[in-house]
Scaffold this motif. Structure first.
Motif, PDB file in Angstrom:
ATOM      1  N   CYS A  96       0.853  -1.175   0.000  1.00  0.00           N
ATOM      2  CA  CYS A  96       0.000   0.000   0.000  1.00  0.00           C
ATOM      3  C   CYS A  96       0.896   1.234   0.000  1.00  0.00           C
ATOM      4  N   ALA A  97       0.472   2.282  -0.685  1.00  0.00           N
ATOM      5  CA  ALA A  97       1.270   3.498  -0.747  1.00  0.00           C
ATOM      6  C   ALA A  97       0.378   4.725  -0.703  1.00  0.00           C
ATOM      7  N   ALA A  98       0.928   5.807  -0.150  1.00  0.00           N
ATOM      8  CA  ALA A  98       0.191   7.064  -0.045  1.00  0.00           C
ATOM      9  C   ALA A  98       0.972   8.171  -0.734  1.00  0.00           C
ATOM     10  N   GLY A  99       0.300   8.874  -1.615  1.00  0.00           N
ATOM     11  CA  GLY A  99       0.891  10.026  -2.286  1.00  0.00           C
ATOM     12  C   GLY A  99       0.348  11.296  -1.670  1.00  0.00           C
ATOM     13  N   VAL A 100       1.229  12.058  -1.054  1.00  0.00           N
ATOM     14  CA  VAL A 100       0.809  13.278  -0.369  1.00  0.00           C
ATOM     15  C   VAL A 100       1.106  14.498  -1.228  1.00  0.00           C
ATOM     16  N   SER A 101       2.316  14.565  -1.744  1.00  0.00           N
ATOM     17  CA  SER A 101       2.703  15.737  -2.543  1.00  0.00           C
ATOM     18  C   SER A 101       2.201  15.638  -3.973  1.00  0.00           C
ATOM     19  N   GLY A 102       2.019  14.392  -4.456  1.00  0.00           N
ATOM     20  CA  GLY A 102       1.391  14.225  -5.754  1.00  0.00           C
ATOM     21  C   GLY A 102       2.168  14.698  -6.939  1.00  0.00           C
ATOM     22  N   SER A 103       3.480  14.457  -6.983  1.00  0.00           N
ATOM     23  CA  SER A 103       4.301  14.882  -8.107  1.00  0.00           C
ATOM     24  C   SER A 103       4.503  13.720  -9.063  1.00  0.00           C
ATOM     25  N   GLY A 104       4.127  13.919 -10.333  1.00  0.00           N
ATOM     26  CA  GLY A 104       4.326  12.889 -11.334  1.00  0.00           C
ATOM     27  C   GLY A 104       3.079  12.044 -11.533  1.00  0.00           C
ATOM     28  N   SER A 105       3.288  10.851 -12.084  1.00  0.00           N
ATOM     29  CA  SER A 105       2.185   9.957 -12.411  1.00  0.00           C
ATOM     30  C   SER A 105       1.887   8.997 -11.274  1.00  0.00           C
ATOM     31  N   ALA A 106       0.612   8.824 -10.977  1.00  0.00           N
ATOM     32  CA  ALA A 106       0.208   7.911  -9.909  1.00  0.00           C
ATOM     33  C   ALA A 106       0.397   6.455 -10.309  1.00  0.00           C
ATOM     34  N   TYR A 107       0.779   6.199 -11.568  1.00  0.00           N
ATOM     35  CA  TYR A 107       1.079   4.841 -11.991  1.00  0.00           C
ATOM     36  C   TYR A 107       2.493   4.428 -11.585  1.00  0.00           C
ATOM     37  N   ASN A 108       3.279   5.388 -11.174  1.00  0.00           N
ATOM     38  CA  ASN A 108       4.685   5.125 -10.895  1.00  0.00           C
ATOM     39  C   ASN A 108       5.001   5.247  -9.414  1.00  0.00           C
ATOM     40  N   ALA A 109       5.885   4.402  -8.936  1.00  0.00           N
ATOM     41  CA  ALA A 109       6.232   4.368  -7.527  1.00  0.00           C
ATOM     42  C   ALA A 109       6.735   5.700  -6.967  1.00  0.00           C
ATOM     43  N   PRO A 110       7.544   6.465  -7.714  1.00  0.00           N
ATOM     44  CA  PRO A 110       8.064   7.726  -7.139  1.00  0.00           C
ATOM     45  C   PRO A 110       6.980   8.754  -6.789  1.00  0.00           C
ATOM     46  N   PHE A 111       5.773   8.561  -7.299  1.00  0.00           N
ATOM     47  CA  PHE A 111       4.674   9.474  -6.972  1.00  0.00           C
ATOM     48  C   PHE A 111       4.325   9.403  -5.489  1.00  0.00           C
ATOM     49  N   TYR A 112       4.583   8.252  -4.894  1.00  0.00           N
ATOM     50  CA  TYR A 112       4.126   7.977  -3.542  1.00  0.00           C
ATOM     51  C   TYR A 112       5.206   8.287  -2.514  1.00  0.00           C
ATOM     52  N   ASP A 113       4.772   8.880  -1.421  1.00  0.00           N
ATOM     53  CA  ASP A 113       5.701   9.331  -0.386  1.00  0.00           C
ATOM     54  C   ASP A 113       5.865   8.319   0.741  1.00  0.00           C
ATOM     55  N   TYR A 114       4.848   7.520   0.965  1.00  0.00           N
ATOM     56  CA  TYR A 114       4.874   6.588   2.085  1.00  0.00           C
ATOM     57  C   TYR A 114       4.432   5.200   1.622  1.00  0.00           C
ATOM     58  N   TRP A 115       5.032   4.187   2.246  1.00  0.00           N
ATOM     59  CA  TRP A 115       4.779   2.795   1.881  1.00  0.00           C
ATOM     60  C   TRP A 115       4.537   1.959   3.124  1.00  0.00           C
ATOM     61  N   GLY A 116       3.686   0.945   2.957  1.00  0.00           N
ATOM     62  CA  GLY A 116       3.500  -0.039   4.007  1.00  0.00           C
ATOM     63  C   GLY A 116       4.571  -1.105   3.940  1.00  0.00           C
ATOM     64  N   GLN A 117       4.486  -2.046   4.854  1.00  0.00           N
ATOM     65  CA  GLN A 117       5.518  -3.080   4.950  1.00  0.00           C
ATOM     66  C   GLN A 117       5.259  -4.242   3.997  1.00  0.00           C
ATOM     67  N   GLY A 118       4.061  -4.301   3.447  1.00  0.00           N
ATOM     68  CA  GLY A 118       3.721  -5.360   2.488  1.00  0.00           C
ATOM     69  C   GLY A 118       2.997  -6.526   3.130  1.00  0.00           C
ATOM     70  N   THR A 119       2.176  -7.175   2.339  1.00  0.00           N
ATOM     71  CA  THR A 119       1.472  -8.381   2.782  1.00  0.00           C
ATOM     72  C   THR A 119       1.532  -9.418   1.666  1.00  0.00           C
ATOM     73  N   GLN A 120       1.828 -10.650   2.019  1.00  0.00           N
ATOM     74  CA  GLN A 120       2.032 -11.709   1.027  1.00  0.00           C
ATOM     75  C   GLN A 120       0.695 -12.259   0.542  1.00  0.00           C
ATOM     76  N   VAL A 121       0.564 -12.358  -0.754  1.00  0.00           N
ATOM     77  CA  VAL A 121      -0.575 -13.029  -1.381  1.00  0.00           C
ATOM     78  C   VAL A 121      -0.027 -14.178  -2.215  1.00  0.00           C
ATOM     79  N   THR A 122      -0.502 -15.371  -1.932  1.00  0.00           N
ATOM     80  CA  THR A 122      -0.062 -16.548  -2.669  1.00  0.00           C
ATOM     81  C   THR A 122      -1.284 -17.246  -3.254  1.00  0.00           C
ATOM     82  N   VAL A 123      -1.260 -17.434  -4.564  1.00  0.00           N
ATOM     83  CA  VAL A 123      -2.379 -18.081  -5.262  1.00  0.00           C
ATOM     84  C   VAL A 123      -1.879 -19.415  -5.795  1.00  0.00           C
ATOM     85  N   SER A 124      -2.487 -20.480  -5.334  1.00  0.00           N
ATOM     86  CA  SER A 124      -2.078 -21.823  -5.769  1.00  0.00           C
ATOM     87  C   SER A 124      -2.912 -22.263  -6.966  1.00  0.00           C
ATOM     88  N   SER A 125      -2.295 -23.060  -7.803  1.00  0.00           N
ATOM     89  CA  SER A 125      -2.988 -23.531  -9.015  1.00  0.00           C
ATOM     90  C   SER A 125      -3.715 -24.836  -8.766  1.00  0.00           C
TER      91      SER A 125
END
Length: 125
Positions: A96-125
């Motif tokens: 998850c990421a939060a863009g506060v200053s909003g510089s650039g494209s929201a499709y790109n990671a540098p747009f976002y100022d803050y990040w979460g630690q991540g959560t694993q998603v595993t999809v089995s076939s």
């Protein structure tokens, strides 16, 4: 300072569903653009979805369009990612990421100022 905490990841069979949540700190959550990214082993972090602070416009990566849905509850300072029809190729750590200053494209990671630690998603076939 904004803190983001993801939850809801896990193991699911192909075709199943999961809902990720991201709880954010900060008094002005409603003014943040929020995004979800993911990173699979050996791959670069990639854009999944974003929701703008204004009018709640949403945008998705082509790979998840029609299957994933991003939403936000400003009263709860929380953004969600509903994932349906999951595929093994959706397996990744989701951030998850939060863009506060909003510089650039929201499709790109540098747009976002803050990040979460991540959560694993595993999809089995």
């Amino acid at each position: 300072q904004v803190q983001l905490v993801e939850s809801g990841g896990g193991l699911v069979q192909a075709g199943g569903s999961l809902r990720l949540s991201c709880a954010a700190s900060g008094r002005t959550f409603s003014s943040y653009t929020m995004g979800w990214f993911r990173q699979a082993p050996g791959k670069e972090r990639e854009f999944v979805a974003t929701i703008r602070w204004s009018f709640g416009y949403t945008y998705y990566a082509d790979s998840v369009k029609g299957r994933f849905s991003i939403s936000r509850d400003n009263a709860k300072n929380t953004v969600y990612l509903q994932m349906n029809s999951l595929k093994p190729e959706d397996t990744a750590v989701y951030y998850c990421a939060a863009g506060v200053s909003g510089s650039g494209s929201a499709y790109n990671a540098p747009f976002y100022d803050y990040w979460g630690q991540g959560t694993q998603v595993t999809v089995s076939s």
